[in-house]
Write a protein that holds these residues in place. Structure first.
Motif, short mmCIF file in Angstrom:
data_model
loop_
_atom_site.label_atom_id
_atom_site.label_comp_id
_atom_site.label_asym_id
_atom_site.label_seq_id
_atom_site.Cartn_x
_atom_site.Cartn_y
_atom_site.Cartn_z
N CYS A 1 0.85 -1.19 0.00
CA CYS A 1 0.00 0.00 0.00
C CYS A 1 0.89 1.25 0.00
O CYS A 1 1.75 1.39 0.87
CB CYS A 1 -0.90 0.01 1.22
SG CYS A 1 -1.80 1.56 1.38
N CYS B 1 0.13 3.32 3.48
CA CYS B 1 0.56 2.83 4.78
C CYS B 1 2.08 2.65 4.76
O CYS B 1 2.68 2.67 3.71
CB CYS B 1 -0.10 1.49 5.09
SG CYS B 1 -1.89 1.58 5.07
N CYS C 1 -6.34 -1.77 0.05
CA CYS C 1 -5.59 -1.96 1.29
C CYS C 1 -6.56 -2.31 2.40
O CYS C 1 -7.55 -1.60 2.60
CB CYS C 1 -4.83 -0.68 1.63
SG CYS C 1 -3.98 -0.80 3.21
ZN LIG Z 1 -3.02 1.27 3.31
#
Ligand SMILES: [Zn+2]
Length: 329
Positions: free
Chosen positions: A239, A242, A257
């Motif tokens: 992701c 993140c 995600c």
């Molecule tokens: Zn994420």
């Protein structure tokens, strides 16, 4: 005018990919993070200098700027952070992003750095470094039968917070060391002082061509140095939102995600770039399935088609060349 742009060195790109992909419990993970930290500070420092380079005054004759040159010298190479080629002189900049308190000690060819309560660290004397580069550049010009203009040199400190102290030869430090905002102020007198113009526009263009032709990027692989094996490299589409290591799931032609719910249609591109940086620029269908964590080869073919990546070789041993993805960055 900028004749050679600054690029992110390949080694830093590989280290960035290693930070994302290598298992954090790998023996050398902390070491590679440390090297990357130094590299990132250097990159940040050089980029922050761009603002001050744009403030350089207009001169009667054009001047050319070259970033990150690596040129041959005898049996090895030398590196220049930034070269500014004026019609009347060459200016070499050694760009340093340093923290804490630094003590210049040209007499003993050293620079001492003090950061918080850590032990003192002796670093290479950047004034000596840039003097050596001047010498080598002058020799390079001679070797190419080009006229030799005077070579001026400056060490540019790009961290505004660094505290400078001087242990020896204060006049040398004053002459050659500046913080970024003083660049213009320092260059104007140099331009005025060098009254002979050695390079007309034609010669400047010739030197520019030869510099770019002779530039040889450093090829060194941190993968081997840090003993990272393919098994140490995490697979999956990460992701972008993140922190690393959060793998996205594939749904309806996109990735989602599970942590932050971000939906992305092209997160896989970074994954393929990581593969090219860390493992190989050529990839087979089997490896694509493993690395993207997708079983369906038809989906993978569609993804490759979107990136205009074509297969080479016959069906069984077909490989896909990922190099174009790296060139785009
Ligand atoms: Zn994420």
């Amino acid at each position: 005018m900028i004749k050679k742009q600054r690029t992110i060195p390949l080694r830093a790109q590989i280290l960035r990919a290693m930070k994302r992909r290598v298992h954090p419990n790998h023996d050398k993970y902390e070491d590679l993070l440390m090297e990357l930290g130094i590299k990132e500070a250097g990159i940040y420092g050089e980029q922050s200098l761009d603002y001050y380079l744009k403030l350089l005054p207009e001169t009667d004759t054009p001047y050319y700027i070259f970033h990150d040159l690596r040129l041959p010298y005898r049996d090895s190479h030398f590196q220049i952070d930034t070269l500014i080629l004026f019609s009347n002189f060459c200016l070499l900049l050694e760009v340093k992003y340093l923290r804490g308190i630094i003590y210049f000690d040209p007499k003993n060819n050293q620079l001492i750095q003090e950061v918080e309560d850590k032990p003192l660290k002796a670093l290479q004397d950047p004034i000596l470094q840039v003097s050596n580069q001047c010498f080598k550049l002058t020799s390079w010009l001679k070797h190419k039968n080009l006229p030799k203009a005077p070579c001026e040199k400056l060490v540019v400190l790009t961290n505004p917070k660094v505290i400078v102290k001087v242990l020896s030869s204060p006049s040398i430090v004053e002459k050659h060391v500046i913080k970024s905002p003083a660049l213009s102020e320092k260059v104007i007198p140099l331009y005025k002082r060098n009254s002979t113009h050695y390079y007309d526009k034609k010669t400047l263009n010739k030197i520019s061509r030869l510099l770019i032709k002779d530039h040889t990027p450093l090829q060194s692989s941190p993968i081997e140095q840090y003993k990272v094996r393919p098994i140490d490299i995490r697979t999956g589409v990460f992701c972008p939102n993140c922190s690393p290591h959060v793998v996205m799931g594939k749904i309806h032609g996109k990735w989602k995600c599970t942590t932050c719910s971000l939906i992305s249609g092209d997160a896989y591109v970074e994954t393929l770039k990581d593969y090219a940086l860390l493992i190989s620029s050529e990839i087979t269908m089997r490896e694509l399935k493993r690395f993207l964590r997708i079983e369906d080869k038809y989906i993978i073919r569609r993804l490759l088609k979107k990136l205009e990546i074509k297969g080479e070789g016959n069906t069984k041993s077909r490989t896909y060349n990922l190099t174009p993805l790296l060139i785009k960055t």
